[in-house]
Each structure stands twice: as structure tokens, then as C-alpha cells.
Design an enzyme around this catalytic site. Sequence first.
Site, PDB file in Angstrom:
ATOM      1  CD  GLU A 128      16.959 -56.585 124.622  1.00  0.00           C
ATOM      2  OE1 GLU A 128      17.084 -56.725 126.027  1.00  0.00           O
ATOM      3  OE2 GLU A 128      15.902 -55.830 124.435  1.00  0.00           O
ATOM      4  CB  SER A 139      14.404 -64.523 129.929  1.00  0.00           C
ATOM      5  OG  SER A 139      13.014 -64.188 129.588  1.00  0.00           O
ATOM      6  N   GLY A 151      10.903 -61.306 128.497  1.00  0.00           N
ATOM      7  CA  GLY A 151       9.781 -61.585 129.440  1.00  0.00           C
ATOM      8  C   GLY A 151       9.244 -62.757 129.833  1.00  0.00           C
ATOM      9  CG  HIS A 180      13.559 -52.224 124.174  1.00  0.00           C
ATOM     10  ND1 HIS A 180      12.132 -53.144 124.256  1.00  0.00           N
ATOM     11  CD2 HIS A 180      14.298 -53.091 124.956  1.00  0.00           C
ATOM     12  CE1 HIS A 180      12.495 -54.106 124.988  1.00  0.00           C
ATOM     13  NE2 HIS A 180      13.748 -53.803 125.374  1.00  0.00           N
ATOM     14  N   GLY A 204      16.111 -56.888 131.993  1.00  0.00           N
ATOM     15  CA  GLY A 204      14.974 -56.104 132.121  1.00  0.00           C
ATOM     16  C   GLY A 204      14.518 -56.505 133.686  1.00  0.00           C
ATOM     17  N   GLY A 205      13.571 -57.466 133.690  1.00  0.00           N
ATOM     18  CA  GLY A 205      13.007 -57.570 135.146  1.00  0.00           C
ATOM     19  C   GLY A 205      14.001 -57.771 136.200  1.00  0.00           C
ATOM     20  CG  ASN A 212      15.041 -51.404 129.547  1.00  0.00           C
ATOM     21  OD1 ASN A 212      14.712 -50.570 130.013  1.00  0.00           O
ATOM     22  ND2 ASN A 212      14.708 -52.054 128.179  1.00  0.00           N
ATOM     23  CD1 TRP A 213      15.831 -51.153 136.336  1.00  0.00           C
ATOM     24  CD2 TRP A 213      15.095 -49.253 137.524  1.00  0.00           C
ATOM     25  NE1 TRP A 213      16.574 -51.006 137.655  1.00  0.00           N
ATOM     26  CE2 TRP A 213      16.031 -49.872 138.202  1.00  0.00           C
ATOM     27  CE3 TRP A 213      14.510 -47.964 138.155  1.00  0.00           C
ATOM     28  CZ2 TRP A 213      16.338 -49.680 139.603  1.00  0.00           C
ATOM     29  CZ3 TRP A 213      14.936 -47.768 139.506  1.00  0.00           C
ATOM     30  CH2 TRP A 213      15.721 -48.432 140.069  1.00  0.00           C
ATOM     31  CE  LYS A 214      11.938 -54.597 129.226  1.00  0.00           C
ATOM     32  NZ  LYS A 214      11.433 -55.626 128.745  1.00  0.00           N
ATOM     33  CD  GLU A 231       9.406 -53.908 126.315  1.00  0.00           C
ATOM     34  OE1 GLU A 231       9.788 -52.722 126.847  1.00  0.00           O
ATOM     35  OE2 GLU A 231       9.652 -54.996 126.483  1.00  0.00           O
TER      36      GLU A 231
HETATM   37  P1  13P Z   1      13.579 -58.996 130.366  1.00  0.00           P
HETATM   38  O1  13P Z   1      14.925 -59.411 131.249  1.00  0.00           O
HETATM   39  O2  13P Z   1      12.546 -58.683 131.499  1.00  0.00           O
HETATM   40  O3  13P Z   1      13.239 -60.288 129.650  1.00  0.00           O
HETATM   41  O4  13P Z   1      13.865 -57.943 129.524  1.00  0.00           O
HETATM   42  C1  13P Z   1      14.596 -58.046 128.507  1.00  0.00           C
HETATM   43  C2  13P Z   1      14.630 -56.658 127.973  1.00  0.00           C
HETATM   44  O5  13P Z   1      13.846 -56.212 127.111  1.00  0.00           O
HETATM   45  C3  13P Z   1      15.686 -55.466 128.138  1.00  0.00           C
HETATM   46  O6  13P Z   1      15.827 -54.558 127.342  1.00  0.00           O
END
Ligand code: 13P
Length: 245
Positions: free
Chosen positions: A169, A206, A175, A100, A227-228, A11-13, A102
Site C-alpha cells: 500500500e 484508492s 485515500g 498498516h 478501504g473507503g 478494511n473498514w478502519k 496509519e
Molecule cells: P483506501 O482504499 O480508502 O485508499 O484505503 C486503502 C487502505 O488503507 C486499505 O488498508
Amino acid sequence: MTNKYMYFIANWKMFGGLNSLNSLHKVAKFYKKFHKSKFAKIIYCPPNTLIRPMFKKLVNSRIDVGAQNCHENESFGAFTGSVNPRMLKSVGAKYVIIGHSENRQSGEKNKLINSKIKSSLNSNLKVILCIGETLKEKRKKITKKILSLQIKAGLKNIRNKKNIIIAYEPIWSIGTGIIPKTNELLDTINFIKKNNKKLKVLYGGSVNPKNIQTLKSINNIDGFLIGGASQNPKKFIDIIKKTYN
Ligand code: 13P
């Protein structure tokens, strides 16, 4: 866990421009060999602006592309700034992340999430439904109640669930570098699976090349939503490799 079918979803956000696609060949090259002996499925969910160029780059790589959200309408409409699931499908997306945290935090409710899932499935997209509790909810010990509600309301009136994947999640883990305790995560994933037989359940929050050593030992997890670390091809490949070591 070695021979288990596992998902690795990136997930590149809201990160990445056209130049971010330049290093994708590294992952494609790695996967070309790797997929033959391991049951790993890789899916990239970039921002909408990159779906088409990424899809073109990954043709014949067996790596799929997905979107991070969509509008709840199946057809075109006067919804400024929105993109519907059919439009995503038409540019190469096979999957879409819905719910998600967010997006929940910016106001998306379970009812809307349910509509989005229905129109995505109708548009032949596979859905990754995200669920998770806040730190406050965890402290109140109502995690299971929250997760049940999110699944029940999110999947309301959806009989055929074969194109749905759940991603657990915990919001406090996204994060932050903090992951749940092994026994807690095992228990939560078991709880989700017990009530939703046959559904694949992934973990997200994470995930990185270090903690994958711990996470991979939790044998009821069907993969990871990353994510990251997924923006860095080396780290992403490392996570996949270590899962099977
Ligand atoms: P991180 O891996 O950056 O914590 O993000 C997780 C996430 O929200 C994937 O959808």
C-alpha cells in the site's frame, strides 16, 4: 486473470456501527453464487467492536472476518485499551492486519510489527502485513529499499510464512484517488515476489470500481486491500465482479 485465486479484503478502519451490518446480507447473497465459479476470497476487517456481531451475521457465508491490529502480547496483561490476538481469535477473527501505514505513522516500528506478527501466528491468526513507501521515499527512488526493509524486519525469525499475506500500500495512494502507474506497480509487485517466493501479494490504495479495470490487468497481483470503497456493498461487489470480467 479470470481463474486466478484473488483476495478482496475490506478494511473498514475506524468506521461503522451496528447499523453498518444491515447491508452485509447483500454481499453474502452475491458471494453465495459467485464463489462457485470464481476463486474469490472475501475478508472483512471491521473495527474490533464489530468483529463478533459481524462474525455471527456471516456464519455459513464463507466470508471471513479479521481485525485491523492487535497488541504484541499473546496472553492477557495490564495494557489499557489493547486487545491481543487470542482475544480476537476467540470472537471469530481469522485474520489480522499488521503494520498498516496509519499505525506506522502513529509510531509503530518494524520491531514491534515483527512481535505482533509472531504472536498473531502463534494464536492461529493469518496475518496481512502492510508495507509501503511515502511520497518522499518514492521521489528519492528508494521504494524497493524501504519495502525490503519492512519485509525483512517484519518477518524476522519467522520461518513458516504460509499464513502471511503481503499488502503493498503506497502511502501516497491511500485515500487520495491516485494509483501507481501500471508498469510501476507491476515492477514493484514482481520485486516483492522475487524476494519472497510463494507469498501472496495484494495491492491497496484508492481501489474503486473505476480503476479496478486498470488494476486487474496487472496480472501478478493476488488481490486487493480496500478501504473507503469497501464500506459500500454495491461498490465492493462491483470491484469483485469487474475483476473477473
Ligand atoms: P483506501 O482504499 O480508502 O485508499 O484505503 C486503502 C487502505 O488503507 C486499505 O488498508
